[in-house]
Design a protein around this motif. Structure first.
Motif, PDB file in Angstrom:
ATOM      1  N   GLN A 120       0.838  -1.200   0.000  1.00  0.00           N
ATOM      2  CA  GLN A 120       0.000   0.000   0.000  1.00  0.00           C
ATOM      3  C   GLN A 120       0.873   1.250   0.000  1.00  0.00           C
ATOM      4  N   ASP A 121       0.320   2.328  -0.543  1.00  0.00           N
ATOM      5  CA  ASP A 121       1.045   3.590  -0.416  1.00  0.00           C
ATOM      6  C   ASP A 121       0.745   4.170   0.974  1.00  0.00           C
ATOM      7  N   GLU A 145      -5.052   5.792   6.007  1.00  0.00           N
ATOM      8  CA  GLU A 145      -6.517   5.803   5.998  1.00  0.00           C
ATOM      9  C   GLU A 145      -7.067   4.509   6.599  1.00  0.00           C
ATOM     10  N   GLN A 146      -6.520   3.381   6.200  1.00  0.00           N
ATOM     11  CA  GLN A 146      -7.002   2.107   6.740  1.00  0.00           C
ATOM     12  C   GLN A 146      -6.731   1.989   8.231  1.00  0.00           C
ATOM     13  N   GLU A 147      -5.561   2.464   8.667  1.00  0.00           N
ATOM     14  CA  GLU A 147      -5.245   2.415  10.092  1.00  0.00           C
ATOM     15  C   GLU A 147      -6.190   3.304  10.899  1.00  0.00           C
ATOM     16  N   TYR A 195     -12.983   2.066  14.467  1.00  0.00           N
ATOM     17  CA  TYR A 195     -13.867   0.925  14.733  1.00  0.00           C
ATOM     18  C   TYR A 195     -13.533   0.254  16.062  1.00  0.00           C
ATOM     19  N   LEU A 196     -12.241   0.098  16.347  1.00  0.00           N
ATOM     20  CA  LEU A 196     -11.835  -0.521  17.611  1.00  0.00           C
ATOM     21  C   LEU A 196     -12.275   0.327  18.804  1.00  0.00           C
TER      22      LEU A 196
END
Length: 92
Positions: free
Chosen positions: A69-70, A76-78, A84-85
């Motif tokens: 991933q860039d 963004e995913q983190e 969510y967590l």
């Protein structure tokens, strides 16, 4: 009508060229598929070696996925995962 016989050999030549070109593409793809199969086996061997020395292969696969991933995509995913967590009460 004299044009038709002259067109026929050209058409046969074109068909012959297309046939050879098609055969060449197929043979190249077959060679690459064999190489890919060999590379997949090599990757399995490396994972087995890593596992044999005590590394967690699931974690290694995750690291490989992340490294593809860039930086912006990864951040963004983190951030989404962290959100969510937190929503689930799983982090401070």
């Amino acid at each position: 009508m004299s044009d038709i016989p002259n067109d026929q050999p050209l058409s046969d030549a074109a068909a012959g060229f297309a046939k050879e070109q098609l055969k060449s593409f197929i043979e190249r793809i077959e060679r690459l598929e064999e190489e890919k199969k060999s590379i997949v086996e090599d990757i399995k061997d490396v994972f087995s070696e890593a596992k044999g020395t005590g590394f967690d292969t699931t974690a290694l696969r995750e690291i490989l996925r992340i490294r593809k991933q860039d930086a912006d995509q990864r951040a963004e995913q983190e951030a989404i995962l962290d959100l969510y967590l937190q929503a689930l009460g799983m982090v401070g």
